[in-house]
Design a protein around this motif. Structure first.
Motif, PDB file in Angstrom:
ATOM      1  N   ASN A 102       0.780  -1.299   0.117  1.00 13.91           N
ATOM      2  CA  ASN A 102      -0.005   0.183  -0.132  1.00 13.91           C
ATOM      3  C   ASN A 102       0.943   1.361   0.037  1.00 13.91           C
ATOM      4  O   ASN A 102       1.470   1.702   0.892  1.00 13.91           O
ATOM      5  CB  ASN A 102      -0.880   0.184   1.337  1.00 13.91           C
ATOM      6  N   ASP A 103       1.071   1.792  -0.992  1.00 16.71           N
ATOM      7  CA  ASP A 103       2.171   2.914  -1.260  1.00 16.71           C
ATOM      8  C   ASP A 103       1.534   4.211  -0.594  1.00 16.71           C
ATOM      9  O   ASP A 103       2.284   4.988  -0.324  1.00 16.71           O
ATOM     10  CB  ASP A 103       2.189   3.379  -2.778  1.00 16.71           C
ATOM     11  N   GLU A 104       0.174   4.463  -0.419  1.00 20.99           N
ATOM     12  CA  GLU A 104      -0.418   5.349   0.537  1.00 20.99           C
ATOM     13  C   GLU A 104       0.139   5.543   1.956  1.00 20.99           C
ATOM     14  O   GLU A 104      -0.051   6.520   2.437  1.00 20.99           O
ATOM     15  CB  GLU A 104      -1.837   5.298   0.197  1.00 20.99           C
ATOM     16  N   ILE A 105       0.574   4.708   2.378  1.00 24.65           N
ATOM     17  CA  ILE A 105       1.013   4.719   3.768  1.00 24.65           C
ATOM     18  C   ILE A 105       2.349   5.178   4.063  1.00 24.65           C
ATOM     19  O   ILE A 105       2.814   5.422   5.091  1.00 24.65           O
ATOM     20  CB  ILE A 105       0.693   3.185   4.592  1.00 24.65           C
ATOM     21  N   THR A 108       3.012   8.225   6.016  1.00 26.73           N
ATOM     22  CA  THR A 108       2.713   8.178   7.320  1.00 26.73           C
ATOM     23  C   THR A 108       3.799   7.224   8.137  1.00 26.73           C
ATOM     24  O   THR A 108       4.331   7.652   9.148  1.00 26.73           O
ATOM     25  CB  THR A 108       1.413   7.413   7.597  1.00 26.73           C
TER      26      THR A 108
END
Length: 124
Positions: A102-105, A108
């Protein structure tokens, strides 16, 4: 506490092994991952600074998924922590045959590690 958890896990594995002939496990050979208090407090603080304390979970069921870190933590201290990457379906989690990172994390996770380093190392 760790000894009790280990015995509960080993009893569950033993019960499962009685139903299957494909797996054997020597209970005394399985390393327990036991986080050290200081590293755990730092990990929790860094996570809370990153995503807010209301989004930090610290209670989990025992897991057999981190035994490879047990020896390192025993020697150097540390905290094995999970970073939530979102809900996944069967086979899509880490080590699954359909795993997709999951590249979106990434932002974060980077912020978490920056927070961890900033609170751990003295400012110069």
């Amino acid at each position: 506490m760790a000894h009790t958890v280990a015995h509960r896990i080993l009893r569950m594995i033993h019960a499962e092994n009685e139903r299957s002939t494909a797996c054997t496990l020597r209970g005394d050979a399985y390393a327990l991952t036991i986080n050290t208090a200081i590293a755990t407090a730092r990990a929790i603080a860094a996570a809370a600074a990153t995503v807010g304390s209301e989004n930090v979970s610290t209670e989990f069921s025992p897991s057999l998924g981190c035994e490879d870190f047990a020896f390192m933590i025993r020697a150097a201290g540390g905290c094995y922590a999970w970073i939530g990457a979102g809900d996944v379906g069967p086979g899509e989690g880490l080590h699954g045959d359909r795993y997709v990172f999951n590249d979106e994390i990434v932002p974060t996770v980077l912020r978490y590690y920056v927070n961890l380093v900033e609170q751990t190392l003295p400012a110069s």
